[in-house]
Design an enzyme around this catalytic site. Structure first.
Site, PDB file in Angstrom:
ATOM      1  N   GLU A  18     -10.998 -36.865 -44.713  1.00 10.97           N
ATOM      2  CA  GLU A  18      -9.463 -36.859 -45.140  1.00 10.97           C
ATOM      3  C   GLU A  18      -8.702 -38.179 -45.038  1.00 10.97           C
ATOM      4  O   GLU A  18      -7.461 -38.343 -45.051  1.00 10.97           O
ATOM      5  CB  GLU A  18      -8.636 -35.977 -44.302  1.00 10.97           C
ATOM      6  N   SER A 192      -7.483 -29.847 -44.866  1.00 14.09           N
ATOM      7  CA  SER A 192      -7.445 -30.124 -46.238  1.00 14.09           C
ATOM      8  C   SER A 192      -8.470 -29.605 -47.323  1.00 14.09           C
ATOM      9  O   SER A 192      -8.570 -30.076 -48.260  1.00 14.09           O
ATOM     10  CB  SER A 192      -7.632 -31.706 -46.638  1.00 14.09           C
ATOM     11  N   TYR A 261      -3.377 -31.478 -53.090  1.00 15.48           N
ATOM     12  CA  TYR A 261      -3.047 -32.939 -53.020  1.00 15.48           C
ATOM     13  C   TYR A 261      -2.976 -33.492 -54.650  1.00 15.48           C
ATOM     14  O   TYR A 261      -2.462 -34.624 -55.093  1.00 15.48           O
ATOM     15  CB  TYR A 261      -3.855 -33.867 -52.660  1.00 15.48           C
ATOM     16  N   ARG A 299       2.012 -27.093 -38.644  1.00 16.00           N
ATOM     17  CA  ARG A 299       2.340 -25.878 -39.614  1.00 16.00           C
ATOM     18  C   ARG A 299       1.307 -24.942 -39.427  1.00 16.00           C
ATOM     19  O   ARG A 299       0.299 -24.851 -38.981  1.00 16.00           O
ATOM     20  CB  ARG A 299       1.637 -26.476 -41.323  1.00 16.00           C
ATOM     21  N   ASP A 301       0.002 -21.475 -40.762  1.00 10.89           N
ATOM     22  CA  ASP A 301      -0.561 -20.753 -41.909  1.00 10.89           C
ATOM     23  C   ASP A 301      -0.923 -19.280 -41.674  1.00 10.89           C
ATOM     24  O   ASP A 301      -1.731 -18.911 -40.958  1.00 10.89           O
ATOM     25  CB  ASP A 301      -1.944 -21.392 -42.639  1.00 10.89           C
ATOM     26  N   GLU A 320      -4.519 -20.196 -39.549  1.00  4.95           N
ATOM     27  CA  GLU A 320      -4.782 -21.480 -38.772  1.00  4.95           C
ATOM     28  C   GLU A 320      -3.699 -22.125 -38.318  1.00  4.95           C
ATOM     29  O   GLU A 320      -2.388 -22.084 -38.956  1.00  4.95           O
ATOM     30  CB  GLU A 320      -5.747 -22.421 -39.393  1.00  4.95           C
ATOM     31  N   ASN A 322      -2.331 -26.215 -38.123  1.00  2.73           N
ATOM     32  CA  ASN A 322      -2.544 -27.662 -38.486  1.00  2.73           C
ATOM     33  C   ASN A 322      -1.631 -28.552 -37.712  1.00  2.73           C
ATOM     34  O   ASN A 322      -0.397 -28.621 -37.913  1.00  2.73           O
ATOM     35  CB  ASN A 322      -2.426 -27.887 -39.949  1.00  2.73           C
ATOM     36  N   GLY A 326      -0.165 -32.522 -43.851  1.00  2.00           N
ATOM     37  CA  GLY A 326       0.100 -33.689 -44.670  1.00  2.00           C
ATOM     38  C   GLY A 326       1.783 -33.824 -44.881  1.00  2.00           C
ATOM     39  O   GLY A 326       2.486 -33.030 -44.862  1.00  2.00           O
TER      40      GLY A 326
END
Length: 378
Positions: A18, A192, A261, A299, A301, A320, A322, A326
């Site tokens: 990443e 990612s 992305y 974050r 999810d 999950e 994070n 990003g």
């Protein structure tokens, strides 16, 4: 005149797959940081693990944020990690590190451990939470212990990325009997959507296992839930806050790297949920954040089976967390906070303030004299 600004070290790049995402995220963090409050110092980590002073970014910053390239480059004079982190000690303002690093060797507790040893405040989760959230099998186990629902999953260890179909056959039979098809095959410690396969056949599962094994010997296989994909941004230390939720409508079969992305997915912010649904997912996001001992930011999810339009009916399931999502212009985390009334520059301020708050708190609990402890009955 003494510079009282905070020396903001933005770490980016790194040794994971990443790397490129980190370089884009860091560019936007550097551009948005208030120059009246921060003396920004971008430090890159190359794919080989060398630390460098990002000369191009520093030069561009001198001409203003608009002069920055589309992504930062981890190139420049080599520096030693500990001295560069401690360089601000004794200066007018404190040093705070923003480790904008995604994936292994950056988001998994390794760099966080180095920052603890260096004794500098840093944004985001600590060593334990970073490691837990990066390892999906460990995170799922902890969430289950806290009573937080997750889609069905299976963990396995695979050492040979070239393993043959014959050797995999009994493993495939067990996985498919337990989880059915389709399934998602993922490296346990990668983000990612790197190395992920949506597999609809025995052969596709085998190929997915070999692909995931290129990134991690620990692999997780998850059922495909008939669910909506909802994300919530969480911010805070002891008293975390949750943003408005957002919904991802993937442009591909699933929310893959290109969707994340390259602007392929549709992001619905806020998500089309009623007030009770919003309150439930925000509360669950904070519960999961606390269960995994996260501080700073994450974050969260979700997979949401609402029983409508052919979806399942199991309700909210955490997919999950994070711990360094990003920060690109199309990333969900800053977008969710912007929609919740916290613009990007103020989000950076909050992260820095939380880093300083946590560091000051930890300094109260660093006593190392066992004789003093025994004298007070400890």
């Amino acid at each position: 005149m003494e510079d009282r600004r905070i020396r903001l070290v933005v770490l980016f790049g790194g040794r994971s797959a990443e790397h490129d995402v980190s370089c884009v995220s860091a560019r936007h963090v550097v551009a948005a940081a208030d120059p009246e409050r921060y003396a920004v110092e971008p430090i890159g980590i190359t794919r080989e693990g060398r630390w460098v002073r990002a000369a191009e970014a520093l030069e561009a910053l001198g001409a203003g944020p608009a002069a920055l390239p589309e992504r930062l480059s981890a190139t420049g004079p080599r520096v030693d990690p500990l001295p560069v982190l401690a360089a601000g000690a004794g200066a007018g303002g404190p040093t705070v590190v923003l480790p904008i690093l995604h994936g292994p060797m950056g988001e998994d507790g390794t760099v966080q451990g180095l920052l603890e040893l260096a004794g500098v405040p840093y944004a985001g989760a600590g060593v334990l939470a970073s490691a837990l959230c990066m390892d999906k099998t460990a995170a799922n186990t902890m969430l289950a212990a806290a009573g937080i629902a997750h889609a069905r999953w299976r963990a396995l260890v695979l050492d040979d990325p070239q393993v043959g179909d014959a050797e995999l056959a009994p493993i495939l039979d067990d996985i498919i009997e337990e989880l059915g098809l389709p399934v998602f095959v993922k490296p346990a410690s990668m983000g990612s959507s790197v190395g992920i396969t949506r597999a609809t056949t025995h052969q596709a599962v085998a190929e997915g296992l070999r692909l995931a094994c290129r990134y991690d010997r620990s692999i997780i296989v998850e059922e495909e839930a008939r669910a909506r994909e909802i994300e919530v941004a969480v911010l805070g230390n002891d008293d975390p806050e949750a943003s408005l939720p957002g919904e991802i409508v993937p442009g591909a079969e699933f929310y893959d790297y290109a969707d994340k992305y390259e602007d392929g997915a549709e992001l619905l912010i806020p998500a089309p949920l009623d007030d009770d649904e919003v309150a439930t997912c925000q509360s669950l996001a904070i519960d999961a954040y606390r269960a995994l001992r996260v501080e700073g930011l994450a974050r969260v999810d979700f997979l949401y089976e609402d029983g409508r339009d052919g979806r399942g009916d199991r309700g909210w399931m955490v997919s999950e967390l994070n711990t360094m999502p990003g920060f690109t212009p199309i990333s969900m985390y800053p977008k969710l906070w912007d929609a919740s009334g916290l613009p990007y520059p103020q989000l950076i301020d909050r992260l820095v303030d939380l880093a300083l708050e946590r560091h000051a708190r930890q300094e109260l609990h660093t006593h190392t004299d066992p004789e003093a402890a025994s004298r007070t009955g400890g």
